[in-house]
Design a protein around this motif. Structure first.
Motif, short mmCIF file in Angstrom:
data_model
loop_
_atom_site.label_atom_id
_atom_site.label_comp_id
_atom_site.label_asym_id
_atom_site.label_seq_id
_atom_site.Cartn_x
_atom_site.Cartn_y
_atom_site.Cartn_z
N ARG A 17 14.57 9.81 2.60
CA ARG A 17 14.19 9.55 1.20
C ARG A 17 13.43 8.23 1.10
NH1 ARG A 17 18.75 10.25 -0.82
NH2 ARG A 17 19.48 8.13 -1.20
N HIS A 18 13.84 7.23 1.86
CA HIS A 18 13.13 5.96 1.86
C HIS A 18 11.71 6.13 2.42
CE1 HIS A 18 17.28 3.78 2.17
NE2 HIS A 18 17.05 4.28 0.97
N PHE A 19 11.58 6.94 3.46
CA PHE A 19 10.26 7.24 4.01
C PHE A 19 9.36 7.84 2.93
CE2 PHE A 19 7.60 10.72 5.66
CZ PHE A 19 6.66 9.97 6.37
N GLU A 20 9.89 8.80 2.20
CA GLU A 20 9.11 9.44 1.13
C GLU A 20 8.73 8.43 0.05
OE1 GLU A 20 11.78 12.46 -0.11
OE2 GLU A 20 11.36 13.78 1.61
N GLN A 21 9.62 7.51 -0.27
CA GLN A 21 9.33 6.50 -1.29
C GLN A 21 8.19 5.58 -0.85
OE1 GLN A 21 13.35 4.93 -1.53
NE2 GLN A 21 13.61 5.77 -3.59
N VAL A 22 8.22 5.18 0.42
CA VAL A 22 7.17 4.30 0.93
C VAL A 22 5.82 5.02 0.90
CG1 VAL A 22 6.32 2.97 2.90
CG2 VAL A 22 8.77 3.01 2.39
N VAL A 23 5.80 6.26 1.36
CA VAL A 23 4.55 7.03 1.38
C VAL A 23 4.00 7.21 -0.03
CG1 VAL A 23 3.53 9.28 1.89
CG2 VAL A 23 5.07 8.20 3.54
N LYS A 24 4.87 7.48 -0.98
CA LYS A 24 4.44 7.65 -2.37
C LYS A 24 3.83 6.36 -2.92
CE LYS A 24 6.08 9.10 -6.93
NZ LYS A 24 7.26 9.60 -7.71
N LEU A 25 4.46 5.24 -2.62
CA LEU A 25 3.92 3.96 -3.10
C LEU A 25 2.58 3.65 -2.44
CD1 LEU A 25 6.98 1.55 -3.39
CD2 LEU A 25 5.93 2.99 -5.12
N MET A 26 2.46 3.98 -1.17
CA MET A 26 1.19 3.77 -0.49
C MET A 26 0.08 4.59 -1.13
SD MET A 26 2.25 3.67 3.56
CE MET A 26 0.51 3.64 4.02
N GLU A 27 0.38 5.82 -1.42
CA GLU A 27 -0.63 6.69 -2.06
C GLU A 27 -1.02 6.13 -3.41
OE1 GLU A 27 1.34 10.43 -2.14
OE2 GLU A 27 0.80 10.95 -0.07
N GLY A 28 -0.03 5.69 -4.19
CA GLY A 28 -0.32 5.14 -5.51
C GLY A 28 -1.13 3.86 -5.46
N ALA A 29 -0.95 3.11 -4.37
CA ALA A 29 -1.68 1.84 -4.23
C ALA A 29 -3.03 2.03 -3.53
CB ALA A 29 -0.83 0.85 -3.44
N GLY A 30 -3.37 3.26 -3.20
CA GLY A 30 -4.65 3.52 -2.53
C GLY A 30 -4.68 3.09 -1.08
N MET A 31 -3.50 2.97 -0.47
CA MET A 31 -3.45 2.58 0.94
C MET A 31 -3.67 3.81 1.82
SD MET A 31 -0.19 -0.04 0.96
CE MET A 31 -0.23 -1.58 0.04
N HIS A 32 -4.29 3.60 2.95
CA HIS A 32 -4.66 4.71 3.82
C HIS A 32 -3.84 4.66 5.10
CE1 HIS A 32 -7.97 5.63 1.17
NE2 HIS A 32 -8.35 4.36 1.24
N TRP A 33 -3.27 5.81 5.44
CA TRP A 33 -2.43 5.90 6.64
C TRP A 33 -3.29 5.86 7.89
CZ3 TRP A 33 2.92 6.35 6.54
CH2 TRP A 33 3.54 6.52 7.80
N HIS A 34 -2.88 5.07 8.86
CA HIS A 34 -3.51 5.08 10.18
C HIS A 34 -2.47 4.77 11.24
CE1 HIS A 34 -3.89 0.87 8.75
NE2 HIS A 34 -3.63 0.56 10.01
N HIS A 35 -2.82 5.04 12.47
CA HIS A 35 -1.86 4.86 13.55
C HIS A 35 -1.53 3.38 13.73
CE1 HIS A 35 0.26 5.39 17.31
NE2 HIS A 35 -0.52 4.49 17.88
#
Length: 206
Positions: free
Chosen positions: A75-93
């Protein structure tokens, strides 16, 4: 934003050594990088809990607590990913820090010492996470400040759960203290020595 310090009392007593100020100063400009590494850490924490459940299915209390912990970490993982998406952050390795791997390299290979070591290592990882959330929360912007403040309580609870399980399954209280002291020295060294890259559990940049 103020962070309640009460949950940190036992955490800091257990850790022994605080995070260097230089790590905090280096981490603040790297929130996107830390967010990715943090999300990866939450996935690994869930995987560790599930691995313990699978390895020790006959230890009912451990299985029950690890099942709950795995759900919370995901659930914490999902929360972090959601906040990243909302902040316009882009996932990378992002490569993992040396921290968790170095601790687990010292875990005993035979039982019952292996279980005790795994639980003690889990306690250190959760305790250090708790401390770093407390350090970052007052100094980062929303929405991460609110998330880090909320996670402070859950990571503190996870730390206590791992420690209580270690005390339960150790042969003697002295065994627990002996293993805590061994891993404390290693953990303190890992967070004090300079690292090439800033990560959520890294040492200061050097």
């Amino acid at each position: 934003m103020l962070v309640k310090t009460a949950p940190l009392t036992d955490v800091m007593r257990f850790l022994g050594q605080p995070t260097p100020v230089t790590w905090v100063e280096a981490a603040l400009p790297e929130i996107e990088l830390l967010a990715i590494d943090h999300a990866n850490c939450e996935k690994k924490a869930a995987a560790t809990a599930m691995a313990l459940m699978n390895r020790y299915p006959g230890k009912t209390d451990l299985v029950r607590q690890m099942s709950r912990l795995a759900r919370e970490e995901l659930r914490h993982f999902e929360q972090v990913v959601k906040l990243m998406e909302g902040a316009g952050m882009h996932w990378h390795h992002v490569t993992a820090s040396r921290y968790a791997a170095a601790l687990r390299d010292e875990v005993a290979t035979g039982e019952p010492d292996r279980l005790l070591d795994l639980l003690v290592v889990g306690a250190f990882i959760e305790a250090r996470s708790c401390e770093r959330f407390a350090l970052l929360a007052p100094r980062v912007g929303e929405p991460f400040a609110a998330l880090y403040t909320a996670l402070l309580a859950s990571e503190s609870r996870h730390f206590r759960n791992y420690l209580s399980l270690a005390e339960r399954y150790a042969k003697t209280a002295q065994d627990v203290e002996r293993r805590i002291e061994r891993f404390r020295q290693l953990e303190n060294d890992l967070i004090a020595k300079p690292d090439r890259e800033i990560r959520f559990h890294s040492g200061p940049p050097g």
